[in-house]
Design an enzyme around this catalytic site. Structure first.
Site, PDB file in Angstrom:
ATOM      1  N   HIS A   1       3.724   6.661  -6.996  1.00 51.18           N
ATOM      2  CA  HIS A   1       3.097   7.608  -7.394  1.00 51.18           C
ATOM      3  C   HIS A   1       3.830   9.187  -7.245  1.00 51.18           C
ATOM      4  O   HIS A   1       3.953   9.899  -8.113  1.00 51.18           O
ATOM      5  CB  HIS A   1       1.713   8.055  -6.684  1.00 51.18           C
ATOM      6  CG  HIS A   1       0.631   8.818  -7.097  1.00 51.18           C
ATOM      7  ND1 HIS A   1      -0.545   9.423  -6.372  1.00 51.18           N
ATOM      8  CD2 HIS A   1       0.397   9.733  -8.132  1.00 51.18           C
ATOM      9  CE1 HIS A   1      -1.283   9.939  -7.147  1.00 51.18           C
ATOM     10  NE2 HIS A   1      -0.738  10.268  -8.547  1.00 51.18           N
TER      11      HIS A   1
ATOM     12  N   HIS B   1       0.647  -1.119   0.064  1.00 51.41           N
ATOM     13  CA  HIS B   1       0.054   0.224  -0.023  1.00 51.41           C
ATOM     14  C   HIS B   1       0.894   1.141   0.029  1.00 51.41           C
ATOM     15  O   HIS B   1       0.736   2.067  -0.917  1.00 51.41           O
ATOM     16  CB  HIS B   1      -0.935   0.004   1.226  1.00 51.41           C
ATOM     17  CG  HIS B   1      -1.857   1.137   1.312  1.00 51.41           C
ATOM     18  ND1 HIS B   1      -3.034   1.131   1.090  1.00 51.41           N
ATOM     19  CD2 HIS B   1      -1.554   2.502   1.805  1.00 51.41           C
ATOM     20  CE1 HIS B   1      -3.530   2.404   1.398  1.00 51.41           C
ATOM     21  NE2 HIS B   1      -2.712   3.333   1.802  1.00 51.41           N
ATOM     22  N   GLU B   2       1.806   1.392   0.906  1.00 55.93           N
ATOM     23  CA  GLU B   2       2.669   2.507   1.025  1.00 55.93           C
ATOM     24  C   GLU B   2       3.571   2.598  -0.215  1.00 55.93           C
ATOM     25  O   GLU B   2       3.909   3.753  -0.561  1.00 55.93           O
ATOM     26  CB  GLU B   2       3.466   2.563   2.366  1.00 55.93           C
ATOM     27  CG  GLU B   2       2.596   2.495   3.456  1.00 55.93           C
ATOM     28  CD  GLU B   2       1.597   3.798   3.829  1.00 55.93           C
ATOM     29  OE1 GLU B   2       2.163   4.921   3.140  1.00 55.93           O
ATOM     30  OE2 GLU B   2       0.729   3.510   4.470  1.00 55.93           O
TER      31      GLU B   2
ATOM     32  N   HIS C   1       2.034   4.609  -2.636  1.00 55.95           N
ATOM     33  CA  HIS C   1       2.058   6.054  -2.623  1.00 55.95           C
ATOM     34  C   HIS C   1       3.430   6.693  -3.223  1.00 55.95           C
ATOM     35  O   HIS C   1       3.666   7.345  -3.969  1.00 55.95           O
ATOM     36  CB  HIS C   1       2.049   6.467  -1.320  1.00 55.95           C
ATOM     37  CG  HIS C   1       0.603   6.637  -0.591  1.00 55.95           C
ATOM     38  ND1 HIS C   1      -0.523   7.063  -1.151  1.00 55.95           N
ATOM     39  CD2 HIS C   1       0.132   6.172   0.473  1.00 55.95           C
ATOM     40  CE1 HIS C   1      -1.556   7.110  -0.455  1.00 55.95           C
ATOM     41  NE2 HIS C   1      -1.151   6.216   0.624  1.00 55.95           N
TER      42      HIS C   1
END
Length: 681
Positions: A471, A464-465, A468
């Site tokens: 991105h 999940h992290e 980020h």
């Protein structure tokens, strides 16, 4: 070209002590400051970095005011933003994560000072006029590219929400309200985490040991949601969530102040102001989304509550009414009974090094990107277990850096999050300013000589992290004001949640999950059972999220509120969630997301809906599809916040999704996989 100071990413995390020592750079060699910023070799350096930034910003303000309208105006504004953010963003991380109190204090001070300057700049009439001249010049505006136009409009939005268009008296009121809101947010946040105390004689003796004793009092610091004793959970719920007049006053003043500020600067409610520029666009769409989702979930939620009630009757026949403190516990019991998922059986297959190699392999196949561990200089990192990763594209070269602060240590917050330390942007000399981010996790420290082993939940959080971080690395915008994750909240979680779908796909997991001792791959049925176990009571879990999101919308909607925040909580809980309100409790006083996600709590659900649609339509068939990976980068990651979020979603899905599409995507995720279901039956 691959640098000689780089080594494979897996080695950096599962390597023996001496190899890890080499990566840290040790005490030898040329020193530097935190993140390679020379001034930050000591806490006093924050003052120096701050002074430098303020000096630079003064020059840029003068330059902006004297430059004729054109693309250069936007570039100067972005430079101004960058000069302040380079200190503020870095300080934002250091103030919460640095082990040295002096560094944390200096960073906190820098954040406050830069914040005051930003507040002043947002109410600087002359500076605003230079931007207004550009926006009013139709000829120049029509010649600008869409990203430059959007960034100019976003800067103007910052001015307007600070009340720049108001007369001097009202502008002062707006500044005062902003300052007060900031203070109330900090006070509310601290209050939301404080434990409650109770006279120990109030509780039966046999459950007192569950709580911290302090003289004649017991401290209750949380909900004890996993405790098998119903009485402990009930006591924790009633004591921890007991109403507190001071915290209640803070919340009410915060909501009134937010509403006053929104109306002062021309919005109907705070929610209207907060949702401008988001995917949802306005509170009406959010309300529609939450109502339709609640409607679709109601039968499934009812079924989940019935299953939990049966389980409670079986384990506790004297008291079988399902209460709010039962939901997390009994859903866990049902999950364990039906699928018998023991995290201990999975951990040996998820060593941290193997998981990092898995991410490396996935990014390489999907996006042509590799992660390398890079040796750090003395003074560059704040703890010796931090690793620095270089993110390298096969043809474009170095894209940026990720500092991995993965392990628990005293005074480090127990939260998994992503920090932007430096945003990417195209510099005046034509070079690209590389983005720098930190990924912070709370992994347990491994025993000496053994690799760090992750539970399935930790592995999913890592993916999940990392979503980020990618991105941030791939949002290669011209302007740092819209770099990477600097985009609307309801879009920002899409890349990270999408990575959870990859983390739960056997084809992806099979590439890296190996037993750290035997090398044996993780059996397919173990992955299938893990995925299916997450669907047990998932409708009730989602319904709880809908309740929180609805509550957040009402609190930030039309004022004055028709009832007290507690009466609204009671009414909404019984109507939307379905489990009874418990007298004298005030859960909203622990709802810390009201600070950072005010009027935007729905974002988690909407982002999940988009991620689900992207996964099913673009990656479910083949999670390593390079063409889809490139489309994903081109349409969704590359723009940061420089493009309207719904246009990015349309570009990826090649259609414009409706509220019904979002709801259907979320609900269809709750359906059991037929093959696994039959196998387990």
């Amino acid at each position: 070209a691959v640098s000689t100071s780089w080594c494979p990413v897996g080695t950096a995390f599962d390597a023996k002590q001496q190899q890890q020592q080499q990566l840290r750079g040790g005490a030898a060699g040329r020193g530097t400051g935190l993140f390679g910023v020379p001034e930050l070799s000591c806490p006093e350096g924050f003052q120096e970095a701050q002074d430098k930034a303020l000096q630079e910003s003064e020059q840029l303000v003068q330059k902006a005011c004297s430059t004729p309208p054109g693309p250069e105006t936007v570039m100067i504004f972005d430079q101004l933003s960058d000069s302040l953010c380079r200190v503020a963003d870095l300080a934002d991380f250091v103030k919460v994560a640095h082990p040295d109190f002096a560094f944390r204090e200096a960073a906190e001070e820098a954040c406050r000072n830069i914040g005051t300057v930003v507040e002043k700049l947002n109410t600087d009439v002359e500076l605003c006029q230079s931007l207004r001249r550009l926006l009013a010049d139709e000829t120049v505006m029509s010649s600008l590219d869409p990203e430059t136009r959007r960034v100019a409009e976003l800067f103007m939005f910052d001015f307007e929400i600070s009340g720049i268009h108001l007369d001097e008296e009202k502008r002062k009121k707006a500044v005062d309200l902003n300052v007060r809101i900031l203070d109330l947010c900090n006070e509310f946040l601290i209050g939301s985490h404080l434990p409650n105390k109770i006279d120990k004689h109030v509780l039966p003796e046999h459950i007192r040991y569950n709580f911290t004793a302090e003289g004649n009092y017991l401290q209750v610091a949380g909900l004890h949601a996993d405790c098998p004793d119903d009485l402990v959970r009930e006591a924790a719920y009633k004591i921890f969530l007991h109403s507190n007049a001071q915290q209640l006053g803070r919340l009410e003043e915060l909501l009134v102040s937010r509403n006053s500020l929104a109306q002062l600067v021309g919005y109907e409610t705070f929610a209207h102001r907060a949702l401008q520029g988001t995917m949802a666009k306005n509170p009406e769409t959010v309300r529609q989304f939450l109502e339709k989702l609640s409607e679709q979930l109601s039968k499934r939620t009812q079924k989940d509550f019935e299953m939990m009630t049966k389980m409670k009757m079986k384990l506790n026949p004297q008291n079988s009414m399902l209460m709010p403190w039962d939901h997390p516990y009994y859903s866990g019991v049902l999950r364990a009974e039906r699928y018998n998922i023991d995290p201990g059986l999975y951990c040996p297959f998820f060593s941290l090094g193997a998981c990092m190699e898995g991410l490396n392999s996935l990014f390489s196949q999907l996006l042509g990107i590799s992660l390398y561990a890079e040796q750090t200089k003395r003074g560059e990192i704040w703890s010796e277990d931090v690793r620095k990763l270089a993110v390298v594209h096969e043809s474009e070269g170095l894209l940026g850096y990720i500092y991995c602060d993965f392990f628990q240590r005293p005074d480090k917050p127990h939260q998994d999050c992503h920090f932007t330390v430096r945003g990417g942007r195209l510099k005046e000399n034509g070079e690209y300013q590389l983005p720098v981010v930190v990924l912070m996790l709370s992994l347990p420290n491994s025993a000496r000589g053994a690799p760090t082993l992750l539970s399935p939940g930790m592995m999913e959080n890592l993916f999940h992290e990392m979503g980020h971080a990618m991105h941030s690395m791939l949002g290669r915008t011209r302007y740092q004001h819209v770099t990477g994750t600097r985009c609307p909240t309801d879009f920002a979680e899409v890349p990270s949640i999408l990575m959870e779908y990859f983390a739960n796909d056997y084809r992806v997991v099979n590439q890296f999950a190996r037993h750290y001792k035997t090398g044996q791959p993780l059996p397919k049925n173990m992955v299938s059972r893990l995925c299916e176990s997450k669907k047990v009571c998932a409708a009730a879990d989602m319904q709880l999220q809908v309740f929180y999101a609805v509550l957040d919308q009402i609190y930030h909607g039309k004022h004055p509120l028709k009832k007290s925040t507690t009466e609204i909580l009671k009414e909404t809980q019984e109507k939307v969630y379905g489990l009874p309100y418990v007298p004298n409790t005030a859960w909203q006083l622990r709802f810390s997301h009201l600070v950072g996600y005010g009027a935007k709590y729905y974002s988690y659900l909407m982002s999940r809906a988009v991620a689900s649609m992207v996964w099913k339509q673009c990656f479910a068939q083949n999670p390593f599809d390079r063409a889809m990976g490139e489309r994903y980068r081109r349409e969704m990651l590359a723009h940061g916040g420089g493009k309207e979020p719904m246009l990015m979603v349309q570009g990826m899905l090649q259609k414009s999704p409706s509220v019904e599409d979002f709801v259907d995507a979320l609900v269809s995720d709750l359906d059991h996989d037929f093959e696994t279901f039959i196998m387990d039956s």
